[in-house]
Design an enzyme around this catalytic site. Sequence first.
Site, PDB file in Angstrom:
ATOM      1  N   ALA A 221       0.857  -1.190   0.000  1.00  0.00           N
ATOM      2  CA  ALA A 221       0.000   0.000   0.000  1.00  0.00           C
ATOM      3  C   ALA A 221       0.891   1.236   0.000  1.00  0.00           C
ATOM      4  CB  ALA A 221      -0.874  -0.008   1.246  1.00  0.00           C
TER       5      ALA A 221
ATOM      6  N   GLY B  69       0.467  -5.082   1.077  1.00  0.00           N
ATOM      7  CA  GLY B  69      -0.604  -5.078   0.093  1.00  0.00           C
ATOM      8  C   GLY B  69      -0.179  -5.706  -1.232  1.00  0.00           C
TER       9      GLY B  69
ATOM     10  N   GLU C 295      -0.692  -9.219  -0.784  1.00  0.00           N
ATOM     11  CA  GLU C 295      -2.145  -9.454  -0.702  1.00  0.00           C
ATOM     12  C   GLU C 295      -2.769  -9.472  -2.098  1.00  0.00           C
ATOM     13  OE1 GLU C 295      -2.489  -6.287   2.325  1.00  0.00           O
ATOM     14  OE2 GLU C 295      -3.709  -7.719   3.433  1.00  0.00           O
TER      15      GLU C 295
HETATM   16  N1  3HC Z   1       4.535   3.398   0.074  1.00  0.00           N
HETATM   17  C1  3HC Z   1       5.001   4.619  -0.278  1.00  0.00           C
HETATM   18  N2  3HC Z   1       6.300   4.854  -0.558  1.00  0.00           N
HETATM   19  C2  3HC Z   1       7.132   3.813  -0.481  1.00  0.00           C
HETATM   20  C3  3HC Z   1       6.701   2.524  -0.137  1.00  0.00           C
HETATM   21  C4  3HC Z   1       5.336   2.334   0.145  1.00  0.00           C
HETATM   22  N3  3HC Z   1       4.846   1.134   0.450  1.00  0.00           N
HETATM   23  N4  3HC Z   1       7.770   1.697  -0.146  1.00  0.00           N
HETATM   24  C5  3HC Z   1       8.823   2.453  -0.493  1.00  0.00           C
HETATM   25  N5  3HC Z   1       8.443   3.724  -0.697  1.00  0.00           N
HETATM   26  C6  3HC Z   1       9.289   4.838  -1.152  1.00  0.00           C
HETATM   27  C7  3HC Z   1      10.375   5.174  -0.160  1.00  0.00           C
HETATM   28  O1  3HC Z   1       9.906   6.083   0.811  1.00  0.00           O
HETATM   29  C8  3HC Z   1      11.419   5.771  -1.059  1.00  0.00           C
HETATM   30  O2  3HC Z   1      11.005   7.070  -1.368  1.00  0.00           O
HETATM   31  P1  3HC Z   1      12.076   8.230  -1.551  1.00  0.00           P
HETATM   32  O3  3HC Z   1      12.957   7.799  -2.670  1.00  0.00           O
HETATM   33  O4  3HC Z   1      11.262   9.437  -1.809  1.00  0.00           O
HETATM   34  O5  3HC Z   1      12.801   8.270  -0.241  1.00  0.00           O
HETATM   35  C9  3HC Z   1      11.289   4.960  -2.356  1.00  0.00           C
HETATM   36  O6  3HC Z   1       9.984   4.402  -2.296  1.00  0.00           O
HETATM   37  C10 3HC Z   1      12.301   3.853  -2.487  1.00  0.00           C
HETATM   38  O7  3HC Z   1      12.244   3.054  -1.309  1.00  0.00           O
HETATM   39  P2  3HC Z   1      13.543   2.386  -0.694  1.00  0.00           P
HETATM   40  O8  3HC Z   1      14.647   3.379  -0.661  1.00  0.00           O
HETATM   41  O9  3HC Z   1      13.152   1.734   0.567  1.00  0.00           O
HETATM   42  O10 3HC Z   1      13.866   1.300  -1.835  1.00  0.00           O
HETATM   43  P3  3HC Z   1      14.535  -0.119  -1.702  1.00  0.00           P
HETATM   44  O11 3HC Z   1      14.706  -0.605  -3.066  1.00  0.00           O
HETATM   45  O12 3HC Z   1      15.687  -0.057  -0.777  1.00  0.00           O
HETATM   46  O13 3HC Z   1      13.441  -1.026  -0.984  1.00  0.00           O
HETATM   47  C11 3HC Z   1      11.265  -1.927  -0.565  1.00  0.00           C
HETATM   48  C12 3HC Z   1      12.231  -1.318  -1.602  1.00  0.00           C
HETATM   49  C13 3HC Z   1      11.790  -3.271  -0.092  1.00  0.00           C
HETATM   50  C14 3HC Z   1       9.918  -2.077  -1.215  1.00  0.00           C
HETATM   51  C15 3HC Z   1      11.174  -0.981   0.647  1.00  0.00           C
HETATM   52  O14 3HC Z   1      10.916   0.314   0.181  1.00  0.00           O
HETATM   53  C16 3HC Z   1      10.126  -1.336   1.643  1.00  0.00           C
HETATM   54  O15 3HC Z   1      10.351  -2.171   2.480  1.00  0.00           O
HETATM   55  N6  3HC Z   1       8.982  -0.655   1.564  1.00  0.00           N
HETATM   56  C17 3HC Z   1       7.901  -0.841   2.482  1.00  0.00           C
HETATM   57  C18 3HC Z   1       7.189  -2.132   2.215  1.00  0.00           C
HETATM   58  C19 3HC Z   1       6.019  -2.273   3.136  1.00  0.00           C
HETATM   59  O16 3HC Z   1       6.112  -2.159   4.333  1.00  0.00           O
HETATM   60  N7  3HC Z   1       4.854  -2.520   2.549  1.00  0.00           N
HETATM   61  C20 3HC Z   1       3.671  -2.677   3.303  1.00  0.00           C
HETATM   62  C21 3HC Z   1       2.953  -1.404   3.282  1.00  0.00           C
HETATM   63  S1  3HC Z   1       1.568  -1.435   4.364  1.00  0.00           S
HETATM   64  C22 3HC Z   1       0.382  -2.228   3.476  1.00  0.00           C
HETATM   65  O17 3HC Z   1       0.638  -2.725   2.430  1.00  0.00           O
HETATM   66  C23 3HC Z   1      -0.975  -2.220   4.093  1.00  0.00           C
HETATM   67  C24 3HC Z   1      -1.891  -3.157   3.426  1.00  0.00           C
HETATM   68  O18 3HC Z   1      -1.919  -4.361   4.150  1.00  0.00           O
HETATM   69  C25 3HC Z   1      -3.275  -2.618   3.356  1.00  0.00           C
END
Ligand code: 3HC
Length: 684
Positions: free
Chosen positions: A60, A99, A102
């Site tokens: 998400a 997500g 999911e």
């Molecule tokens: N939403 C919004 N922005 C995100 C994002 C997300 N889920 N994941 C990453 N970004 C952004 C980062 O803030 C960063 O932005 P910036 O360049 O402006 O600083 C950019 O994307 C690149 O991210 P990383 O530097 O972390 O890139 P990596 O390649 O090192 O890692 C990744 C990629 C493994 C996907 C890592 O970004 C990550 O772990 N992201 C979070 C994943 C996560 O927790 N997802 C679950 C979200 S909650 C959800 O899904 C709820 C659902 O159940 C309803």
Amino acid sequence: MIDYTLEDGIAVLTVDNPPVNALGHALRAGLVEAVRRFEADGAARTAVLVGGGRLFLGGADISEFGKPPQSPGLPEVCDVIEASAKPVVAAIHGAALGGGLEVALGCHYRLAMPGTKLGLPEVTLGILPGAGGTQRMPRLIGTEQAAEMIAFGAPLTPERAQELGLLDRIGEGDVRTAGIAFARELLDQGAGPRRTSDMRAEPADLTDLRTRVTKKMRGQPAPGTALDSVENAARLPFREGLAEERRLFQGLIETPQRAALIHAFFAERAVTKLPEIAGVAPRDVTSIGVIGGGTMGSGIATAALLAGLDVTLVERDDSAAEAARDRIASNLAAAAKRGKITEAKRDALAQALTTATDYGALAKADLAIEAVFESMEVKHEVFAALDKAMKPRAILATNTSYLDIDAIAAATTRPSDVIGLHFFSPAHVMKLLEVVVAKETDPQVTATAFALARRLGKTPVRAGVCDGFIGNRILSRYRAAADRMVLDGASPYAIDRALEAFGFPMGPYRVSDLAGLDIGFMTRERKAATAHPEDRRATFADALYHAGRLGQKTGKGYYNYTEDRRGAVDPEAVALIEAAQEGSRSFSDEEITARYMAAMVDEGARVVDEGIALRPLDVDVVKLMGYGFPRWKGGPMHWADAQGPGRIAADIRRFAGEDAHFWQVSPLLDRLAREGRTFGDLNP
Ligand code: 3HC
Ligand code: NAI
């Protein structure tokens, strides 16, 4: 956002939402539209969903949390995919997280490439999988396995995911081609849609898991709530479980822990982007020197070897060099034991290490990091020698904890090539790196330090020169606040207990025992000459030091470790401390925490105001990553905002009533309190 192509009866839906294909509103709408188009497309018999760029779907869009939801929501996207009358295959590479996974669970078949990260990390953001993850995952892989995965948020490898039935297959070669080939096989077999929501989840006893998760993630409501939702999968019909999941998800969105964890997520990324080096090309670094192979030097050398750099370590004499080599070998062996590297890799890395006792060995190094004794005299000698030995444009870095880097730079003929690289112990494990930019440091040197940090897998935070930079300077202040409470009568054990209850893994006196009481003693000695007459020395700590109680390394410090490895309160230490106390006042846990935190926040404000830290969020990241500040409280400046800067300022004024020398409201905190603003307002 979605590229739709048709290849011989197979619709390929490629997601294009860089950098991580986060499922923001536009992408969600795009996905629904693409699935509808596939369903209506008479020529398409099956579909493959694939991520463009470096990964499948990053989850998400976290930046939308806390804002009004926009339709279609993610649960609806998953439902639309799952309801398709023709099969949809998820072809996953890089990562499918939250997500993103999911959505894959909404698909009918799943293939992933080797090395893909498959996880539901929502609890690490203070929420739970809110797009059917707590309902579909237990149905697909079993309640117990799903519960474990969701409660801790750790990703699975494709191999493990296949074993559990989450994946149908591990692909080879290019993800798009592998996905299409799999879809074609399914077509040939006449396979239809296979819906996870039609499956049944069996009840499981999660008592043990709940105990473990409460211990590991104390203070956080998300994991327990996520487990409640997982249990619903075995108890309720799918639709009801899904509705309940949504309700629980919305509840967690409102918690301060969610706000703190998401602040931490974005702050850790924001610190790595430094405006002053935007567009500045770093210098090449392939070979580094490390001077001093004690605790820090050997850890730094290990981190560099693990990152594939050649390392030359200079020590005082052969036996010290040998000892350093042994320490590095044992660090690498531990990494191999933890499965971080193979045995063969460990041997290869050990080959990339050279030890020497002569600075001539550093002639070819691109960068050297000094980690010798914390003495300006020794640092001067070392930097003069480095200046002579190293090639032009090589970078000279110091790992000093407190010393003035401008003064160290002055011992060289190239102050613009000098910088601080302040690692944290153990340096090959801890992810924080304070990059201390001195008065004359060239931006290209700073850019190189940031690039090196990334290569070492560290998070760099820019700091300016002052006594202790960001982290240790603030630490000195709240340690002093704790020490004053002990001098006035508080028990150090009570202080530890109060702060551990706040969320620190260890209270300050347990930390002293771990670091060694000699370190604190030497710092007090060093600072004695410049101390203000009203500064109060921690004489109780001196008493322990003089009694040879240096902490864990001597088996006794504040605590006694001889029988209980975790440390027991020791009457002998109590007697020494009480004899040195100046008062007999008692402090409630609340009072202890209020003073400790007020000192931390106020010094954090000064550090920001003086430009030592760029923004409040830099202070938060340093404290979160280097000093055990509980992540679910977001760091001291975020925490202060949650309390209200006005309340902290009022606390300090109250304390100043007893001690106006130590307690003074900093100009920035005062300004924010008066204007009703927050530290967060100063973040970008
Ligand atoms: N939403 C919004 N922005 C995100 C994002 C997300 N889920 N994941 C990453 N970004 C952004 C980062 O803030 C960063 O932005 P910036 O360049 O402006 O600083 C950019 O994307 C690149 O991210 P990383 O530097 O972390 O890139 P990596 O390649 O090192 O890692 C990744 C990629 C493994 C996907 C890592 O970004 C990550 O772990 N992201 C979070 C994943 C996560 O927790 N997802 C679950 C979200 S909650 C959800 O899904 C709820 C659902 O159940 C309803
Ligand atoms: P240490 O005492 O474990 O190691 C210092 C090493 O430097 C010894 O092996 C010594 O033989 C060597 N050395 C001394 N003079 C030398 C010289 N002239 N040439 C070559 N080698 C020499 O000390 P530690 O803890 O590793 O600290 C080193 C530096 O790192 C200090 O400046 C300290 O403030 C800083 N630091 C320490 C941290 C910690 O947690 N220990 C954390 C962050 C920084």
